[in-house]
Design an enzyme around this catalytic site. Structure first.
Site, short mmCIF file in Angstrom:
data_model
loop_
_atom_site.label_atom_id
_atom_site.label_comp_id
_atom_site.label_asym_id
_atom_site.label_seq_id
_atom_site.Cartn_x
_atom_site.Cartn_y
_atom_site.Cartn_z
N LYS A 1 1.84 -3.96 -49.04
CA LYS A 1 3.24 -3.65 -49.32
C LYS A 1 3.80 -3.08 -48.02
O LYS A 1 3.84 -1.87 -47.81
CB LYS A 1 3.35 -2.65 -50.48
CG LYS A 1 4.75 -2.47 -51.01
CD LYS A 1 4.75 -1.66 -52.28
CE LYS A 1 6.15 -1.33 -52.75
NZ LYS A 1 6.92 -2.49 -53.20
N1 PPE Z 1 6.78 -7.83 -55.70
C1 PPE Z 1 7.54 -7.22 -54.75
C2 PPE Z 1 8.02 -8.02 -53.61
C3 PPE Z 1 7.87 -5.89 -54.91
O1 PPE Z 1 8.63 -5.30 -53.99
C4 PPE Z 1 7.41 -5.17 -56.04
C5 PPE Z 1 7.77 -3.73 -56.22
C6 PPE Z 1 6.60 -5.84 -56.98
C7 PPE Z 1 6.30 -7.16 -56.76
C8 PPE Z 1 6.03 -5.15 -58.18
O2 PPE Z 1 5.01 -4.26 -57.84
P1 PPE Z 1 4.69 -2.95 -58.69
O3 PPE Z 1 5.79 -1.99 -58.42
O4 PPE Z 1 3.38 -2.48 -58.19
O5 PPE Z 1 4.65 -3.37 -60.11
N2 PPE Z 1 8.97 -3.33 -55.60
C9 PPE Z 1 9.21 -1.94 -55.29
C10 PPE Z 1 10.40 -1.77 -54.38
C11 PPE Z 1 11.74 -1.54 -54.97
C12 PPE Z 1 12.77 -1.13 -53.94
O6 PPE Z 1 13.90 -1.62 -53.99
O7 PPE Z 1 12.49 -0.27 -53.11
C13 PPE Z 1 9.23 -1.10 -56.55
O8 PPE Z 1 9.47 -1.62 -57.63
O9 PPE Z 1 8.97 0.08 -56.44
#
Ligand code: PPE
Length: 314
Positions: free
Chosen positions: A160
């Site tokens: 990430k």
């Molecule tokens: N894909 C991406 C590209 C992504 O950024 C997130 C979380 C996910 C999948 C889901 O991952 P998880 O949170 O572990 O279920 N995106 C983060 C960023 C949001 C933001 O705008 O800053 C979040 O949801 O925290």
């Protein structure tokens, strides 16, 4: 109230500092070249006080992301776990979005990161429905992006990383400027990858499908939904998904820490199913919110109290 001008505390390099003092120099390496990693974690109000959802899994991903990009955190795993709890407690938050960030300092310029110090910041603030009011209830409209998600050998999506998000930002903006709520990106082979900031699930004939995690983040919410779906007796399969499968799906939904479980009711102006959140999505959404609030006995182990029982008694 900007993000910088607030009361409260931010954890920076090992200590809580006043919110407005958590600053960095303009020659900060990460600001120029984008080498950094972060997390998004949520704390929810439960009957026994605020608790952080899947804190260890998020912290593990933070360390994994750092390892992939070869950043060495100068803190132990447990120190980062405790710091996230401390930040929520110090800011007196009942529920919160927690943002740990690992970045390189201003010790040097140039693409070689060796010699730049690794810094860690952790902030927390209240954050409501990510995709807008009513998104969780009514669902959102998404557009397949004209931007592709990263090729596996361009940007490693298991991390990430800060720089991954230029792609998400371009895609999200394009979608919103065209009247949609969010973007859905395909990978460089044309298969469904993920939302700009969410993982995606497709329901067809009672089976849940998710894309293989080649060009998508290994979402923690996604992992939770798989567990909840299996607990409901649903079959879950990971495989390549094509764009037209979205058009003929019974249900589609997004998952993410910020987005939680958001129904997708339209893709490219094609209604998904009836064009309203489907029964499986609604059921899993209910199960998810019960779990994060500590109302599901089977999944209370997903929650870490912000303050220990001893601290609460004192
Ligand atoms: N894909 C991406 C590209 C992504 O950024 C997130 C979380 C996910 C999948 C889901 O991952 P998880 O949170 O572990 O279920 N995106 C983060 C960023 C949001 C933001 O705008 O800053 C979040 O949801 O925290």
């Amino acid at each position: 109230m900007t993000m910088a001008d607030r009361d409260g505390s931010i954890w920076l390099d090992g200590a809580l500092v006043p919110w407005r003092s958590a600053t960095t120099h303009v020659l900060t390496h990460t600001l120029h070249y984008g080498l950094g990693v972060f997390e998004g974690v949520r704390a929810y109000a439960t009957a026994t006080g605020p608790a952080i959802f899947r804190l260890r899994e998020h912290t593990r991903r933070l360390f994994d992301s750092a390892r992939i990009l070869r950043l060495e955190l100068p803190h132990s795993f447990d120190a980062i776990v405790d710091a996230q709890r401390a930040v929520v407690a110090a800011n007196g938050l009942d529920s919160a979005y927690i943002r740990p960030l690992v970045f390189l300092g201003a010790e040097k310029m140039g693409l070689d990161p060796v010699g730049a110090a690794v810094h860690v910041a952790i902030a927390a603030w209240p954050w409501g429905a990510y995709l807008g009011d009513g998104a969780l209830e009514r669902g959102i409209r998404v557009k397949i992006s004209s931007f592709a998600r990263h090729h596996v050998n361009v940007q490693m999506c298991r991390a990430k990383s800060v720089s991954t998000y230029t792609n998400s930002i371009l895609a999200g903006r394009e979608a919103r400027e065209n009247g949609y709520d969010e973007a859905l990106l395909l990978d460089t082979d044309g298969f469904v990858a993920e939302g700009a900031g969410e993982n995606v699930f497709v329901v067809r004939d009672g089976v849940l499908y998710e894309p293989e995690l080649t060009s998508a983040l290994e979402g923690v919410t996604r992992n939770s939904l798989v567990a909840l779906a299996r607990d409901e007796g649903l079959e879950v399969r990971a495989r390549r998904i094509t764009r037209d499968e979205l058009y003929i799906a019974d249900e589609v939904f997004f998952t993410g820490t910020a987005a939680e479980v958001t129904p997708v009711v339209e893709v490219d102006r094609v209604k998904v199913g009836t064009g309203t959140p489907g029964p499986i999505t609604r059921r899993l959404q209910q199960r998810f919110f019960a779990a994060v609030r500590g109302e599901d006995e089977r999944f209370v182990h997903w929650l870490t109290p912000v303050t220990s029982a001893m601290q609460r008694a004192a």
